[in-house]
Design an enzyme around this catalytic site. Structure first.
Site, PDB file in Angstrom:
ATOM      1  N   GLN A  62      23.896  30.336  25.379  1.00 45.05           N
ATOM      2  CA  GLN A  62      23.816  29.802  24.021  1.00 45.05           C
ATOM      3  C   GLN A  62      25.039  30.186  23.187  1.00 45.05           C
ATOM      4  O   GLN A  62      25.526  29.398  22.370  1.00 45.05           O
ATOM      5  CB  GLN A  62      22.506  30.214  23.330  1.00 45.05           C
ATOM      6  CG  GLN A  62      22.260  31.711  23.171  1.00 45.05           C
ATOM      7  CD  GLN A  62      21.568  32.337  24.376  1.00 45.05           C
ATOM      8  OE1 GLN A  62      21.652  31.835  25.495  1.00 45.05           O
ATOM      9  NE2 GLN A  62      20.895  33.467  24.159  1.00 45.05           N
ATOM     10  N   ASN A 118      27.581  37.410  32.637  1.00 48.80           N
ATOM     11  CA  ASN A 118      26.711  37.278  33.805  1.00 48.80           C
ATOM     12  C   ASN A 118      26.717  35.835  34.343  1.00 48.80           C
ATOM     13  O   ASN A 118      27.531  35.011  33.923  1.00 48.80           O
ATOM     14  CB  ASN A 118      25.288  37.744  33.458  1.00 48.80           C
ATOM     15  CG  ASN A 118      24.647  36.873  32.386  1.00 48.80           C
ATOM     16  OD1 ASN A 118      25.096  35.748  32.130  1.00 48.80           O
ATOM     17  ND2 ASN A 118      23.600  37.378  31.761  1.00 48.80           N
ATOM     18  N   SER A 131      34.921  43.665  40.807  1.00 50.30           N
ATOM     19  CA  SER A 131      36.230  44.315  40.796  1.00 50.30           C
ATOM     20  C   SER A 131      36.589  44.867  42.183  1.00 50.30           C
ATOM     21  O   SER A 131      35.724  45.060  43.024  1.00 50.30           O
ATOM     22  CB  SER A 131      36.189  45.444  39.765  1.00 50.30           C
ATOM     23  OG  SER A 131      37.486  45.828  39.395  1.00 50.30           O
ATOM     24  N   GLN A 156      36.695  52.631  41.371  1.00 54.93           N
ATOM     25  CA  GLN A 156      36.452  51.195  41.521  1.00 54.93           C
ATOM     26  C   GLN A 156      35.003  50.932  41.891  1.00 54.93           C
ATOM     27  O   GLN A 156      34.348  50.058  41.334  1.00 54.93           O
ATOM     28  CB  GLN A 156      37.376  50.636  42.618  1.00 54.93           C
ATOM     29  CG  GLN A 156      37.695  49.187  42.450  1.00 54.93           C
ATOM     30  CD  GLN A 156      38.419  48.939  41.154  1.00 54.93           C
ATOM     31  OE1 GLN A 156      39.281  49.714  40.757  1.00 54.93           O
ATOM     32  NE2 GLN A 156      38.059  47.876  40.468  1.00 54.93           N
ATOM     33  N   HIS A 183      31.897  50.615  39.400  1.00 57.69           N
ATOM     34  CA  HIS A 183      31.715  49.465  38.510  1.00 57.69           C
ATOM     35  C   HIS A 183      30.438  48.696  38.831  1.00 57.69           C
ATOM     36  O   HIS A 183      29.748  48.230  37.930  1.00 57.69           O
ATOM     37  CB  HIS A 183      32.887  48.488  38.656  1.00 57.69           C
ATOM     38  CG  HIS A 183      34.001  48.752  37.702  1.00 57.69           C
ATOM     39  ND1 HIS A 183      33.864  48.602  36.357  1.00 57.69           N
ATOM     40  CD2 HIS A 183      35.280  49.162  37.897  1.00 57.69           C
ATOM     41  CE1 HIS A 183      35.009  48.900  35.754  1.00 57.69           C
ATOM     42  NE2 HIS A 183      35.883  49.245  36.662  1.00 57.69           N
ATOM     43  N   GLU A 208      42.892  42.538  43.426  1.00 60.19           N
ATOM     44  CA  GLU A 208      42.977  42.625  41.964  1.00 60.19           C
ATOM     45  C   GLU A 208      43.852  43.821  41.572  1.00 60.19           C
ATOM     46  O   GLU A 208      44.768  43.694  40.772  1.00 60.19           O
ATOM     47  CB  GLU A 208      41.564  42.772  41.397  1.00 60.19           C
ATOM     48  CG  GLU A 208      41.510  42.825  39.895  1.00 60.19           C
ATOM     49  CD  GLU A 208      40.137  43.236  39.377  1.00 60.19           C
ATOM     50  OE1 GLU A 208      39.305  43.716  40.193  1.00 60.19           O
ATOM     51  OE2 GLU A 208      39.891  43.096  38.169  1.00 60.19           O
ATOM     52  N   HIS A 209      43.553  44.984  42.150  1.00 62.28           N
ATOM     53  CA  HIS A 209      44.334  46.198  41.902  1.00 62.28           C
ATOM     54  C   HIS A 209      44.912  46.696  43.231  1.00 62.28           C
ATOM     55  O   HIS A 209      44.183  46.815  44.208  1.00 62.28           O
ATOM     56  CB  HIS A 209      43.454  47.320  41.351  1.00 62.28           C
ATOM     57  CG  HIS A 209      42.686  46.956  40.125  1.00 62.28           C
ATOM     58  ND1 HIS A 209      41.341  46.663  40.147  1.00 62.28           N
ATOM     59  CD2 HIS A 209      43.076  46.828  38.833  1.00 62.28           C
ATOM     60  CE1 HIS A 209      40.935  46.383  38.918  1.00 62.28           C
ATOM     61  NE2 HIS A 209      41.954  46.466  38.095  1.00 62.28           N
ATOM     62  N   ASP A 216      43.273  50.563  33.243  1.00 58.85           N
ATOM     63  CA  ASP A 216      42.043  50.064  32.617  1.00 58.85           C
ATOM     64  C   ASP A 216      42.038  50.319  31.120  1.00 58.85           C
ATOM     65  O   ASP A 216      41.395  49.594  30.364  1.00 58.85           O
ATOM     66  CB  ASP A 216      40.819  50.761  33.211  1.00 58.85           C
ATOM     67  CG  ASP A 216      40.482  50.241  34.593  1.00 58.85           C
ATOM     68  OD1 ASP A 216      40.916  49.124  34.921  1.00 58.85           O
ATOM     69  OD2 ASP A 216      39.777  50.951  35.340  1.00 58.85           O
ATOM     70  N   GLU A 238      57.199   0.423  40.053  1.00 58.26           N
ATOM     71  CA  GLU A 238      55.798   0.871  40.025  1.00 58.26           C
ATOM     72  C   GLU A 238      54.864  -0.214  39.498  1.00 58.26           C
ATOM     73  O   GLU A 238      53.666   0.038  39.323  1.00 58.26           O
ATOM     74  CB  GLU A 238      55.674   2.149  39.182  1.00 58.26           C
ATOM     75  CG  GLU A 238      56.380   3.343  39.827  1.00 58.26           C
ATOM     76  CD  GLU A 238      56.131   4.671  39.114  1.00 58.26           C
ATOM     77  OE1 GLU A 238      55.587   4.660  37.989  1.00 58.26           O
ATOM     78  OE2 GLU A 238      56.496   5.711  39.690  1.00 58.26           O
ATOM     79  N   HIS A 281      56.116  -0.781  30.620  1.00 56.93           N
ATOM     80  CA  HIS A 281      56.976   0.402  30.542  1.00 56.93           C
ATOM     81  C   HIS A 281      58.439  -0.037  30.492  1.00 56.93           C
ATOM     82  O   HIS A 281      59.207   0.406  29.638  1.00 56.93           O
ATOM     83  CB  HIS A 281      56.757   1.309  31.762  1.00 56.93           C
ATOM     84  CG  HIS A 281      55.530   2.165  31.678  1.00 56.93           C
ATOM     85  ND1 HIS A 281      54.264   1.646  31.575  1.00 56.93           N
ATOM     86  CD2 HIS A 281      55.378   3.527  31.675  1.00 56.93           C
ATOM     87  CE1 HIS A 281      53.389   2.653  31.517  1.00 56.93           C
ATOM     88  NE2 HIS A 281      54.042   3.792  31.577  1.00 56.93           N
TER      89      HIS A 281
END
Lengths: 430, 430
Positions: free
Chosen positions: B191, B214, B237, B259, B262, B327-328, B361, B415, B420
């Protein structure tokens, strides 16, 4: 006749909001069909490509002939109209020069705390370029999609183009050669997108897929997004022309029609402070339409989605332009530069009366792949950085970790992430 | 114990490919529920927000109290731990300095043909920032998402954060104030995404929505994409640590656990050329886990998705790193700089033993919003350009149109786009 709106009238806001909200495309629900096609290519690879090409393109193919050979490309090149080839070469050179300036700067420095930080841009390793078949198979789009990738340093640029009934525009292959495309496969539709994303025995996968296509191609791109990167999903093309009373109505009309001939769902809007110009342009459009080969398409677009908007003065049109966020904005007015500087949302701006939008479609240098459907509010045309990615880097030493570490420990603990805090504390002997 | 892979074994390729392909997330099918929520907010606006907040967050709200007042933010600020506030201020300053260097250069020039061309970057006008509620409500993420927007020049940065049962982390509001967030609303879920995209009576719409959430939030972002821009959909992560035999096993273990804590779906991978280090790290992980508050989560992540990969030497690990596209990436090795220079695919690189990933971080300056799930092959971490868009521009004059126009006419005709061609020819008197 297209609708006419007058900003001086009390019902204008309502009419303008309705124009903005108008749906120009019927969204076909092809998701289920596309899901099945993608799953088939993932499961059966080349075999699925052969069958789907037989089914959708009415064309017999084998894994060994999926790829268009160098000899075929050479033959197509020789068969192409020399004037068109020369024009493609000119265009390619100018597009390359323009895009070479877009290579983004890296950064690498050490600050007063002793922290080394920066970032580095690198090309993606392989990119796929979808080129539609049939009448919308445009050699100019091959240049516009492939050259930024090559400028970015992409090692492997892979083109897919369907050949319905076996027919392929030789100039598309010639453009691929001029642009430096590395591999060409004669497949199309959702199956070609799936092959690029997941790979088959014959086609190695790519990391990103760009280029326009029909509803199946668009749905397939959305579906494989995540597995690979994709560009924007392109909608019908659009132009907004902002013109003062000095503009040449025949030229303005020609530019409105150049947009309208793309597609019955294309949109051409004239915004002017001159009712006289508005009338003259409308008459010129009708006159010019009469002799246009694609009059049916252009006429439908102009009638159904065209609009003429009268404003008290061009400055007051700027908030309207930002709300439309047009893919193409032409400013045919004395004050073009001043007005352009105040525009916030537009894909590309064409300044002054000597800059018909078609120059940007072909040879000027800027990219013609531009945000449609109001998305210029938040996105850009295709460019070199679409084929690169940025990796940040960081190096602390014992001293800088001792300086900054305690703040990071405090934040880690405040967020309930004790292992984060400890990974720093253990180095500081705490 | 996590799985151990050995690059010297004949079954390695198969095991490594399986590791890459492992699904770490169960994708919940919430599309239908999200479609209904979005439609409800579009139809009923604030009224829908009030009802959905009552239903999902068990919290009574009215249109007048949707927005978190300045007074409430001030109160939260005063209630926050002074040490944490000081750490947030330090972090904010460093993040701003780092990102200020990312403002991209414009271009404006006239070439030898007499064509003026270039581009201009402008900020998007309004951006929405989704902040999760409950335990994953991180003040550091507020800074990382809002500061690049403010540096880009976004006028209106709007934050939404759900307050399940009315509870909100005061440090999140404090971070919003420090980062210069302009409006805060106490709503969440699909929402909130719908309200940001389409607007309600109380909440003006934005042009782009960023921030983690989420499955409902992710599905809502996918659904409103096109109406507004969105950032990447973030997955769990991950870290890959490349370490030589000199690395400190306790430090490496601490970083793997930072890591892993998380999320049970997070992934920590150690790649090393030292079997001794591998053994020592595994033992250190078990020891450190024993006293970790989030031991259950970190232990599950390490056991289910962790991996230790033995390689003959660190150079030969580079192609594996590029395939993981972590990612890291931490490089705790003598040759860290040399190895890093050859990495192609990584979100962020942490160089040397004194640079635990947690520094990135929180306080170092680079962004912690980074590409997950192998998407560093084609995308970048969050940055200033994610809140800007590029408008290209072009100006021809009579002479340059005469020079370049004929090539554009040739391509238009090739074309099949006669209008054009005519839009150029009419100006050249042809």
């Amino acid at each position: 006749m297209p609708q006419r709106l007058d900003a001086a009238r009390p019902d204008f806001e309502q009419a303008f909001a309705a124009l903005l909200a108008a749906k120009r495309e019927v969204s076909e629900d092809v998701d289920r069909a596309v899901a099945a096609i993608v799953a088939d290519v993932v499961a059966r690879g080349d075999e699925a490509l052969v069958e789907l090409t037989r089914k959708f393109d009415r064309f017999e193919i084998a894994p060994e002939t999926l790829r268009v050979s160098d000899g075929e490309i050479e033959t197509a090149f020789r068969a192409s109209d020399p004037e068109a080839l020369e024009a493609l070469r000119l265009a390619a050179g100018r597009i390359e020069t323009y895009h070479a300036r877009q290579i983004p700067p890296d950064h690498d420095g050490t600050d007063e705390a002793g922290v080394r930080l920066g970032w580095r841009w690198t090309p993606i390793q392989a990119a796929g370029l979808y080129v539609p078949g049939g009448t919308a198979s445009y050699p100019s789009s091959v240049l516009m999609n492939a050259i930024p990738a090559k400028v970015a340093g992409v090692e492997r640029v892979v083109m897919v183009v369907p050949t319905p009934d076996g027919v392929l525009n030789p100039l598309v292959l010639a453009a691929a050669r001029i642009a430096g495309v590395d591999e060409v496969y004669r497949i199309g539709g959702a199956q070609a997108v799936a092959a690029l994303a997941y790979g088959t025995r014959t086609i190695a996968p790519v990391a990103k897929i760009v280029g326009p296509g029909n509803a199946y191609v668009a749905a397939a791109k959305r579906r494989v997004f995540g597995q690979v990167g994709i560009d924007m999903i392109a909608g019908p093309s659009e132009v907004l022309i902002l013109a003062d009373g000095q503009a040449n109505p025949e030229w303005v009309a020609a530019d409105l029609l150049a947009q309208a001939e793309h597609d019955a769902a294309a949109q051409s809007i004239l915004v002017t402070d001159s009712a006289e110009l508005a009338d003259a342009v409308e008459q010129a459009v009708e006159r010019q339409l009469a002799t246009l080969p694609r009059a049916e398409i252009a006429g439908a677009s102009w009638r159904d989605f065209g609009a003429v908007i009268l404003v008290p003065d061009l400055e007051s049109a700027l908030p309207l332009v930002d709300r439309v966020a047009p893919e193409h904005l032409e400013i045919e007015a004395e004050a073009a530069d001043l007005l352009a500087a105040r525009v916030r949302n537009a894909g590309s701006i064409f300044l002054g009366s000597w800059t018909p939008e078609a120059m940007g479609d072909y040879v000027a240098g800027p990219n013609h792949v531009l945000p449609t459907a109001r998305s210029a509010r938040f996105s850009s045309g295709l460019g070199v950085i679409d084929f690169m990615k940025r990796t940040s880097f960081l190096r602390c030493d014992r001293r800088s970790l001792a300086t900054l570490g305690p703040a990071a420990i405090a934040l880690g603990r405040a967020e309930g992430l004790e292992a984060h805090a400890r990974s720093i504390a253990i180095r500081l002997g705490r």
